[in-house]
Design a protein around this motif. Structure first.
Motif, short mmCIF file in Angstrom:
data_model
loop_
_atom_site.label_atom_id
_atom_site.label_comp_id
_atom_site.label_asym_id
_atom_site.label_seq_id
_atom_site.Cartn_x
_atom_site.Cartn_y
_atom_site.Cartn_z
N ARG A 159 0.96 -0.99 -0.12
CA ARG A 159 -0.11 0.02 0.02
C ARG A 159 0.97 1.15 -0.12
NH1 ARG A 159 -3.98 -1.79 4.87
NH2 ARG A 159 -2.01 -1.56 6.16
N VAL A 160 0.53 2.19 -0.63
CA VAL A 160 1.37 3.57 -0.80
C VAL A 160 0.13 4.58 -0.70
CG1 VAL A 160 2.79 4.80 -2.41
CG2 VAL A 160 3.20 2.54 -2.21
N LEU A 161 0.83 5.72 -0.10
CA LEU A 161 0.01 6.95 0.05
C LEU A 161 0.90 8.09 -0.63
CD1 LEU A 161 -2.36 8.99 0.71
CD2 LEU A 161 -1.05 9.11 3.01
N LEU A 162 0.40 9.15 -1.58
CA LEU A 162 1.03 10.07 -1.95
C LEU A 162 0.29 11.41 -1.21
CD1 LEU A 162 2.88 11.99 -4.04
CD2 LEU A 162 1.14 11.71 -5.64
N SER A 163 1.08 12.15 -0.79
CA SER A 163 0.44 13.57 -0.01
C SER A 163 1.12 14.71 -0.65
CB SER A 163 0.66 13.39 1.43
OG SER A 163 0.36 12.47 2.17
N GLN A 164 0.50 15.96 -0.53
CA GLN A 164 1.03 17.13 -0.85
C GLN A 164 1.43 18.05 0.41
OE1 GLN A 164 -2.72 18.16 -3.14
NE2 GLN A 164 -1.14 18.75 -4.95
N VAL A 165 2.37 18.97 0.22
CA VAL A 165 2.57 19.77 1.23
C VAL A 165 2.63 21.09 0.66
CG1 VAL A 165 4.47 20.65 2.91
CG2 VAL A 165 4.39 18.13 2.55
N GLU A 166 1.64 21.91 1.49
CA GLU A 166 1.32 23.36 1.04
C GLU A 166 1.44 24.29 2.33
OE1 GLU A 166 -2.20 23.61 -0.99
OE2 GLU A 166 -1.70 22.45 -2.79
N GLY A 167 2.75 25.06 2.25
CA GLY A 167 2.74 25.87 3.38
C GLY A 167 2.93 24.86 4.58
N SER A 168 2.17 25.01 5.60
CA SER A 168 2.01 24.20 6.78
C SER A 168 1.13 23.47 6.89
CB SER A 168 2.00 25.34 8.07
OG SER A 168 0.72 26.06 7.90
N THR A 169 0.67 23.04 5.68
CA THR A 169 -0.65 22.01 5.70
C THR A 169 0.07 20.82 4.99
OG1 THR A 169 -2.40 23.72 5.53
CG2 THR A 169 -2.90 21.59 4.80
N GLU A 196 -7.14 17.76 5.33
CA GLU A 196 -6.09 18.56 5.79
C GLU A 196 -5.67 18.47 7.00
OE1 GLU A 196 -7.18 22.58 4.74
OE2 GLU A 196 -7.46 22.33 2.66
N ILE A 197 -4.38 18.09 7.05
CA ILE A 197 -3.66 17.94 8.54
C ILE A 197 -2.60 18.96 8.71
CG2 ILE A 197 -2.24 16.24 9.89
CD1 ILE A 197 -3.63 14.16 8.09
N ARG A 198 -2.60 19.81 10.01
CA ARG A 198 -1.70 20.97 10.25
C ARG A 198 -0.31 20.19 10.57
NH1 ARG A 198 -1.54 26.26 10.82
NH2 ARG A 198 -0.28 27.11 12.21
N LEU A 199 0.60 20.69 10.13
CA LEU A 199 1.83 20.28 10.21
C LEU A 199 2.38 20.90 11.59
CD1 LEU A 199 3.49 20.35 6.64
CD2 LEU A 199 3.01 18.34 8.27
N GLU A 200 1.97 20.51 12.73
CA GLU A 200 2.51 20.73 13.86
C GLU A 200 3.97 20.51 14.30
OE1 GLU A 200 -0.30 19.08 16.58
OE2 GLU A 200 -2.06 20.35 15.91
N HIS A 201 4.70 21.01 15.25
CA HIS A 201 5.95 21.03 15.53
C HIS A 201 6.42 19.32 15.98
CE1 HIS A 201 9.93 21.83 16.92
NE2 HIS A 201 9.71 21.27 17.99
N LEU A 202 5.71 18.70 16.56
CA LEU A 202 6.26 17.29 16.94
C LEU A 202 5.66 16.34 15.98
CD1 LEU A 202 5.23 17.51 20.64
CD2 LEU A 202 7.28 17.83 19.57
N LEU A 203 5.00 16.63 14.97
CA LEU A 203 4.54 15.72 14.20
C LEU A 203 5.65 14.94 13.14
CD1 LEU A 203 1.66 14.72 13.38
CD2 LEU A 203 1.58 16.24 11.47
N LEU A 204 5.48 13.64 13.12
CA LEU A 204 6.64 13.07 12.31
C LEU A 204 7.03 13.71 11.06
CD1 LEU A 204 6.07 9.28 13.35
CD2 LEU A 204 8.31 10.56 13.57
N GLU A 205 5.87 14.01 10.26
CA GLU A 205 5.94 14.63 8.78
C GLU A 205 6.53 15.85 8.89
OE1 GLU A 205 3.45 11.10 8.66
OE2 GLU A 205 3.44 12.80 9.87
N SER A 206 6.29 16.72 10.04
CA SER A 206 7.07 17.79 10.31
C SER A 206 8.67 17.77 10.36
CB SER A 206 6.65 18.89 11.42
OG SER A 206 5.04 18.80 11.48
N GLU A 207 8.82 16.79 11.12
CA GLU A 207 10.28 16.45 11.26
C GLU A 207 10.97 15.95 9.92
OE1 GLU A 207 12.95 13.14 13.70
OE2 GLU A 207 11.16 13.43 14.57
N MET A 208 9.97 15.22 9.08
CA MET A 208 10.56 14.92 7.76
C MET A 208 11.02 16.19 6.88
SD MET A 208 9.15 11.57 6.23
CE MET A 208 7.22 11.99 6.48
N ILE A 209 10.22 16.98 7.08
CA ILE A 209 10.62 18.35 6.45
C ILE A 209 11.66 19.02 6.96
CG2 ILE A 209 9.54 20.89 5.74
CD1 ILE A 209 6.73 19.72 5.78
N ARG A 210 11.74 19.12 8.35
CA ARG A 210 13.05 19.90 8.72
C ARG A 210 14.43 18.88 8.56
NH1 ARG A 210 9.56 20.46 13.29
NH2 ARG A 210 10.63 18.42 14.15
#
Length: 412
Positions: A159-169, A196-210
């Motif tokens: 299974r695979v999911l493709l997501s988009q990142v737009e700003g902090s979303t 739409e999921i907000r990219l909060e500071h502790l979220l794993l996806e937020s860490e991937m961006i950083r």
């Protein structure tokens, strides 16, 4: 040779995938289970000898032979310590048993590492084979439409999911699964709601961006760092995720997992390698599209210039024929002055008319500046005023209007 449609259909065909939980063939899966069971048995026997009291269920490590190999390495060190401290009063039967099990530990570890190396080489060979087909696609939209299926084919996930990142979303966008069960249907329905999921500071996806690197996730231990809505609808037990960052900017994520087993570090490495290759393929496709758009703009411009030149050539022939006819019939040496020239002189200053005349001969700004002994910036200013006064949008239209107004004027 295939037609364009046949070639497009060939590129759209998915890369064949031999679906299996931990390998591409039944023999590979069978060997994996054999090694895991044999390693667990050897670990239990060795633990009894060294007195570590390890339980059998603690040594059955599903999906991760490398962890089992680490446990065997620790037990092997303890066995070597027992043999190294033996004295004349030691129990030689127990020492012989320890020596035999130590040899078995080394044998199993060798086979495990051999299997892991060959499996790694095989997985990356499958990845490269699939990427060859993906690199043939030069349309960014088609690449995005195929990326989920390509991950399944190239990386052997279920299974695979493709997501988009737009700003902090973070916006989960598209998904693909080799089997359509209740969980997959529920997840697909969730996607249709455009979450739409907000990219909060502790979220794993937020860490991937950083950090700009892939990660492996086990919800049972990383639950606080996972989006509650995503965790609830996906029902994932473990997954790997990687950022998509063509041109160095994170524009989305890939999440991948298996339906009946956990992911491991090899899965993480394979997905990270796919994401890196896809970044390059996608960036190239975007650049090719921009190049094609620029080519189209140049083509349209050249068509406009060709039309003006054709009109000029046709008008010049007609003018010559008309002028000869009028001269013969009237016996006049000079035709009447053109009213078009008077119109231009009324609209433009003397310098602007000079610039327009040189433009009509094909002069560039730099050549006109050199001819009139002025700066190129001054020429640009004159051109802007000429376009405004003639009520045209570009140089080609200005030249066309100049030629139409001056046809019939005979230079003496």
């Amino acid at each position: 040779m295939n037609s364009d449609n046949e070639q497009k259909m060939a590129l759209d065909e998915p890369v064949p995938r031999k679906s299996l939980e931990a390998g591409p063939t039944a023999s590979g899966r069978h060997l994996y289970e054999q090694l895991r069971q044999r390693g667990a048995d050897v670990a239990v026997t060795a633990s009894h000898i060294v007195g570590s009291c390890m339980q059998t269920e603690q040594l059955e490590l599903p999906g991760e032979l490398s962890i089992l190999d680490g446990s065997l390495a620790v037990l092997g060190g303890q066995l070597r310590e027992i043999l190294g401290t033996a004295t004349s009063s030691s129990n030689w039967t127990e020492l012989a048993e320890a020596s035999a099990i130590l040899a078995e530990v080394h044998s199993v570890r060798y086979e495990i590492n051999d299997f892991l190396v060959r499996e790694r080489l095989r997985r990356f060979a499958v990845l490269e084979s699939g990427l060859i087909q993906l690199r043939r696609i030069h349309d960014p939209d088609r690449l995005l439409a195929r990326v989920c299926e390509a991950v399944v084919a190239c990386c052997e996930f279920d299974r695979v999911l493709l997501s988009q990142v737009e700003g902090s979303t973070w916006r989960p966008w598209r998904s693909y699964a080799v089997a359509e069960g209740p969980a997959e249907r529920a997840f697909r329905n969730w996607l249709t709601e455009v979450p739409e999921i907000r990219l909060e500071h502790l979220l794993l996806e937020s860490e991937m961006i950083r950090r700009r690197e892939a990660t492996i996730v086990f919800p049972t231990t990383d639950g606080r760092r996972i989006s509650p809505s995503f965790a609830e609808v996906s029902e994932l037990t473990s997954y790997v995720a990687a950022p998509l960052q063509p041109a160095g900017e994170v524009i989305g994520f890939l999440h991948a997992d298996y339906q009946h087993r956990d992911v491991n570090n090899l899965d993480l490495d394979v997905l990270a390698a796919f994401a890196l290759a896809f970044d390059q393929v996608f960036e190239r496709a975007v650049l090719l599209r921009r190049l094609e758009e620029q080519r189209e703009q140049i083509r349209i411009t050249m068509q406009s210039v060709d039309a003006v030149l054709d009109q000029f050539a046709t008008a010049e022939i007609a003018f010559a024929a008309r002028n000869n006819s009028e001269t013969l019939s009237r016996g006049a040496k000079h035709p009447m002055p053109s009213s078009g020239l008077a119109e231009l002189e009324a609209l433009l200053t003397r310098r602007e008319l000079e610039v327009l005349t040189l433009m009509a001969t094909g002069g560039t700004n730099s050549r006109i500046a050199e001819k009139l002994v002025i700066t190129p910036d001054t020429v640009k200013s004159h051109v802007k005023r000429i376009l405004r006064k003639l009520r045209v949008d570009n140089r080609a239209e200005a030249i066309s209007k100049y030629l139409r107004l001056t046809l019939g004027r005979n230079e003496t």
